[in-house]
Every structure is written in structure tokens, then in C-alpha cells.
Write a protein that holds these residues in place. Structure first.
Motif, short mmCIF file in Angstrom:
data_model
loop_
_atom_site.label_atom_id
_atom_site.label_comp_id
_atom_site.label_asym_id
_atom_site.label_seq_id
_atom_site.Cartn_x
_atom_site.Cartn_y
_atom_site.Cartn_z
N CYS A 55 0.84 -1.19 0.00
CA CYS A 55 0.00 0.00 0.00
C CYS A 55 0.88 1.24 0.00
O CYS A 55 1.80 1.35 0.81
N HIS A 56 0.61 2.16 -0.88
CA HIS A 56 1.36 3.41 -0.96
C HIS A 56 0.81 4.47 0.00
O HIS A 56 1.34 5.58 0.06
N HIS A 57 -0.24 4.14 0.74
CA HIS A 57 -0.88 5.11 1.63
C HIS A 57 -0.67 4.80 3.11
O HIS A 57 -1.03 5.60 3.96
N CYS A 58 -0.13 3.63 3.39
CA CYS A 58 0.20 3.25 4.77
C CYS A 58 1.31 2.21 4.70
O CYS A 58 1.86 1.95 3.64
N ALA A 59 1.63 1.60 5.80
CA ALA A 59 2.74 0.65 5.84
C ALA A 59 2.34 -0.80 5.52
O ALA A 59 3.17 -1.70 5.62
N ALA A 60 1.12 -1.01 5.09
CA ALA A 60 0.66 -2.39 4.83
C ALA A 60 1.42 -3.02 3.67
O ALA A 60 1.71 -2.37 2.67
N GLU A 61 1.70 -4.30 3.81
CA GLU A 61 2.40 -5.03 2.77
C GLU A 61 1.51 -5.37 1.59
O GLU A 61 2.01 -5.67 0.51
N CYS A 62 0.20 -5.36 1.79
CA CYS A 62 -0.72 -5.72 0.71
C CYS A 62 -1.85 -4.71 0.59
O CYS A 62 -2.59 -4.47 1.54
N ASP A 63 -1.95 -4.13 -0.59
CA ASP A 63 -3.06 -3.21 -0.89
C ASP A 63 -4.00 -3.93 -1.84
O ASP A 63 -3.74 -4.03 -3.04
N ASP A 64 -5.07 -4.45 -1.30
CA ASP A 64 -6.12 -5.05 -2.11
C ASP A 64 -7.42 -4.35 -1.75
O ASP A 64 -7.44 -3.48 -0.87
N PRO A 65 -8.52 -4.64 -2.43
CA PRO A 65 -9.77 -3.94 -2.11
C PRO A 65 -10.17 -4.06 -0.64
O PRO A 65 -10.59 -3.08 -0.03
N GLU A 66 -10.01 -5.22 -0.06
CA GLU A 66 -10.36 -5.42 1.35
C GLU A 66 -9.56 -4.48 2.25
O GLU A 66 -10.10 -3.84 3.16
N HIS A 67 -8.27 -4.37 1.98
CA HIS A 67 -7.42 -3.47 2.75
C HIS A 67 -7.89 -2.02 2.58
O HIS A 67 -8.09 -1.30 3.57
N THR A 68 -8.05 -1.60 1.34
CA THR A 68 -8.44 -0.21 1.08
C THR A 68 -9.77 0.13 1.73
O THR A 68 -9.89 1.14 2.43
#
Length: 131
Positions: A55-68
Motif C-alpha cells: 500500500c502506498h498510503h500506509c505501511a501495509a504489505e498488501c493493498d487489495d480492495p479489502e485493505h483499502t
């Protein structure tokens, strides 16, 4: 890797309820947000636009729809505005279920999805331009 279309089938498990609704218009952002074909790291990696899914908006390793939609802290204010209208939701199925109830809930969810995806697209353009 997730099977093609699995996210969308999960989002809209009953096509009959979706088609039979008497309110709500589709728009570009709603379609992109519900299908997962937008500014998500998972989608960009799948189509070869990115090497990572982070994710380019937080420190998460995975940006998928569920995360967003449900976990990314960057969208907490917008998420709160939506849940003020539709109630607390914990997954995309609950959002869609609320959207199908009435026009006001539909509008709140569409507003959330639209605002977030527009901001993600703007940030993506800035990153690609080296800014």
C-alpha cells in the motif's frame, strides 16, 4: 493467486437482488471499486504495472480492495463518513447489502468509493510522474 472474478462474485453473491433493486446508478468508480480493477496494489501487480502489492498510503504489505475499503488508515475519515450513514460494516458484502436497502445508503457507499478511488488515482499519477 485469487481466481479471476472471485472478488466480484463475493461482493455480489445474489445477482437477482442487485438487478432487481429500484434505486442507485452505477458509475465508473463504483464498478472499479466493486470489481477490484482499480488503484489497488494487488491489481497493479496482476496486470504487470507494479512489482509489489504494498500500500502506498500506509505501511501495509498488501493493498487489495479489502485493505483499502476496511483497514487502510489513510481512508479512516472517509470510511467513518460512510458508516455514519449506513452503519458499521466489516466487509464488502455488508456494504453491498446496505446499498441495496435504500438510495441514501447507496449514495453514501458510492461517495466513499468514489472519493477514495479519485484520491488513489491522483496519488498514482503523482508517483508515476516522479513527484
Amino acid at each position: 493467486m485469487q481466481e479471476k472474478g472471485a472478488w466480484t462474485r463475493n461482493v455480489i453473491p445474489s445477482l437477482i437482488d442487485w438487478v432487481d433493486r429500484r434505486h442507485g446508478q452505477m458509475n465508473y468508480y463504483l464498478i472499479q471499486g466493486l470489481t477490484g480493477h482499480s488503484c489497488f496494489g494487488s491489481y497493479f501487480k496482476r496486470i504487470g504495472k507494479e512489482k509489489e502489492v504494498r500500500c502506498h498510503h500506509c505501511a501495509a504489505e498488501c493493498d487489495d480492495p479489502e485493505h483499502t475499503w476496511f483497514r487502510c488508515p489513510a481512508w479512516e475519515v472517509q470510511r467513518h463518513e460512510m458508516t455514519e450513514m449506513i452503519g458499521q460494516v466489516y466487509n464488502i458484502q455488508e456494504v453491498v447489502s446496505a446499498m441495496l436497502q435504500d438510495q441514501a445508503k447507496w449514495d453514501a457507499a458510492v461517495q466513499y468509493i468514489t472519493v477514495v478511488l479519485r484520491e488513489k488515482e491522483a496519488a498514482e499519477r503523482t508517483r508515476r510522474q516522479g513527484g
